[in-house]
Design an enzyme around this catalytic site. Structure first.
Site, PDB file in Angstrom:
ATOM      1  N   CYS A 103      67.344  16.316 -11.302  1.00 28.58           N
ATOM      2  CA  CYS A 103      66.916  15.118 -12.016  1.00 28.58           C
ATOM      3  C   CYS A 103      68.111  14.438 -12.679  1.00 28.58           C
ATOM      4  CB  CYS A 103      65.857  15.459 -13.058  1.00 28.58           C
ATOM      5  SG  CYS A 103      66.311  16.796 -14.157  1.00 28.58           S
TER       6      CYS A 103
ATOM      7  N   GLU B  71      59.355  15.405 -18.437  1.00 21.17           N
ATOM      8  CA  GLU B  71      60.687  15.297 -17.834  1.00 21.17           C
ATOM      9  C   GLU B  71      60.480  14.776 -16.414  1.00 21.17           C
ATOM     10  OE1 GLU B  71      63.227  15.594 -19.539  1.00 21.17           O
ATOM     11  OE2 GLU B  71      62.698  16.845 -21.244  1.00 21.17           O
TER      12      GLU B  71
END
Length: 515
Positions: free
Chosen positions: A294, A260
């Site tokens: 993010c 990720e």
């Protein structure tokens, strides 16, 4: 501050390694809060010996845990979720003190942990395999899933506890042990959560080393985890460069990864959009967690016909934003994680200006008594162009670019024209635009939303992205399969030995075998 730490079992000096016992023979970290610049506590990190002992203990715990029935494993995770419920306020407060995110987001992150525990408990009874039709008579073909081993979780500062839970809860019900390398910027929340998990394991009789913690730097812990053949899977959250380094090492030994990494998330606003909804979504997506998610909205792609209206609405919102102490529930934006993060955003703003961008609002450092710690700044809103190099780079902070388009295909091209591919969104009331955005020729991201923003993913859906985001998926859907090994089984319940694909092979006794 000290009250919240004490309630969670934290002291002035804390061991940062846990594998059934607490210790830490490495360097000491003094954690300073970005909220006010005050020291919270110290953490003793792992030494080289601590690392080797901890991985061995985690592997021993796995060997026992893998034989525990899935629903029984699920009960331990259920109790972990309940323990987190009991500590939600205090743990949420600690998340805020350590990261600077507002208290609503700190508590929301703990709720995310609770939610994934609930999800994993249900999954513990649904680790399904398949029965497959065999082409051979009197044969059964099936697949089943077995526990994988020791799973390493490398987490980042911006979600200091939620990312661990996405992995650890599912890994636990799958029969795995977890080794957690938390960010050195957020060590206290990791210790607090591990203490909660330890208490639950001792109550249920599970080996507490199934939730091992290894606080330490890249050389002492991170690089060793990547190279360690005892660890079949590493789930890593962080920068693209970190992901590349980890992936090269892990894949070099044929291990598995969940990555990720970067997100440069765009939101398209079409002519038919509800502009009030769009503005609210952009505002939260860009300013929430001080732009340090993010999934933060980093690019807004506006149709020319409504661009001025949206700019005006965003300017009004930005100018009214309350910045300050994130423990105050009236505050909407707190500090960034540290001074270095503020400086990084300042450098991006300078690069934007050099490329011809226009600053519409903000971008200034904030000082004064209410902003002690030097980690505060005003969020920056800027006009830019899609081909600016800085626009294609992820700036991990409150810097939002406004871009424009004429034709819908142009908007999709702008959306896809960056190296990252995590999350994306469109605001439109045109069903054709919405469906095209979600189609194979639309967004190239792992997450694509319609009439809701880029930020705020639910645990029920698989989370992750494409391209430089890494391609991994956590939580939701069938992501549990990453934490297990698939095994295909063929069972012959006849008295003959037919071969697949109709192959005939000579037999020493009878001359041939018939498929």
């Amino acid at each position: 501050m000290q009250s919240a730490l004490q309630k969670l079992g934290l002291a002035d000096d804390n061991a940062g390694v846990f594998d059934g016992e607490w210790r830490g023979g490495g360097a000491k970290i003094d954690k300073v809060s970005p909220v006010n610049g005050q020291r919270l506590a110290s953490v003793r990190t792992a030494s080289a010996n601590d690392y080797d002992t901890a991985i061995s203990r985690a592997h021993e715990a796995f060997l026992k845990w893998r034989t525990t029935p899935g629903p029984v494993r699920g009960d331990t995770v259920r109790r972990l979720g309940n323990a987190l419920r009991d500590s939600k306020h205090d743990l949420g407060q600690l998340v805020t003190l350590e990261t600077g995110k507002i208290i609503a987001e700190g508590e929301g992150e703990v709720q995310e942990m609770i939610d994934i525990c609930d999800f994993a408990v249900g999954q513990s009874r649904m680790l399904y395999g398949l029965t497959i039709q065999s082409e051979r008579p009197s044969h059964r073909l099936m697949e089943q899933w077995h526990p994988l081993g020791v799973v390493a979780v490398i987490s980042a500062f911006n979600f200091p506890v939620a990312v661990w839970s996405w992995n650890a809860a599912l890994a636990a019900v799958c029969g795995d042990a977890t080794v957690w390398k938390a960010s050195e910027k957020t060590p206290l929340t990791a210790i607090a959560v591990t203490k909660i998990a330890e208490r639950v394991c001792r109550e249920t009789g599970a080996d507490p080393a199934i939730f091992t913690l290894l606080m330490g730097d890249r050389k002492t812990v991170g690089q060793k985890l990547s190279a360690d053949r005892r660890i079949p899977l590493i789930s890593a959250t962080g920068s693209v460069q970190m992901g590349l380094n980890v992936a090269q090492t892990v894949h070099g030994r044929l291990g598995k990864t969940i990555m990720e990494l970067g997100g440069n998330n765009a939101l398209i606003v079409a002519p038919s959009a509800d502009l009030e909804m769009a503005t609210q979504s952009i505002f939260f997506g860009a300013v929430g967690t001080a732009g340090q998610r993010c999934t933060s909205t980093r690019r807004v792609i506006l149709h020319e016909s409504i661009a001025d209206k949206v700019r005006s609405k965003l300017l009004t919102a930005y100018k009214s934003l309350r910045i300050g102490n994130p423990l105050d529930r009236e505050t909407l934006m707190g500090p960034l994680i540290d001074k270095g993060a503020v400086e990084m955003v300042q450098q991006s703003i300078a690069r934007l200006k050099d490329e011809g961008g226009e600053i519409l609002y903000g971008g200034e450092r904030l000082d004064g008594a209410q902003y002690s710690g030097d980690c505060y700044m005003t969020p920056c809103l800027a006009n830019a162009k899609p081909d600016f190099k800085i626009v294609c780079h992820e700036t991990f902070g409150p810097l939002l670019y406004l871009l424009t388009y004429r034709e819908f295909d142009e908007a999709i091209a702008i959306q896809n024209g960056v190296p990252q591919g995590l999350t994306s969104a469109i605001f439109t009331n045109d069903v054709r635009e919405a469906e095209k955005f979600l189609s194979a020729v639309g967004s190239d991201c792992g997450i694509a939303n319609v009439n809701t923003g880029t930020s705020g993913a639910e645990i029920g859906g698989a989370f992750g992205g494409e391209k430089e985001t890494g391609g991994g998926r956590e939580s939701g859907s069938d992501s549990w399969k990453m934490y297990m090994r698939r095994q295909t089984n063929t069972i012959n319940f006849s008295h003959e030995l037919p071969l697949a694909q109709g192959i005939e092979f000579g037999s020493p006794d009878e001359g041939s075998a018939t498929a």
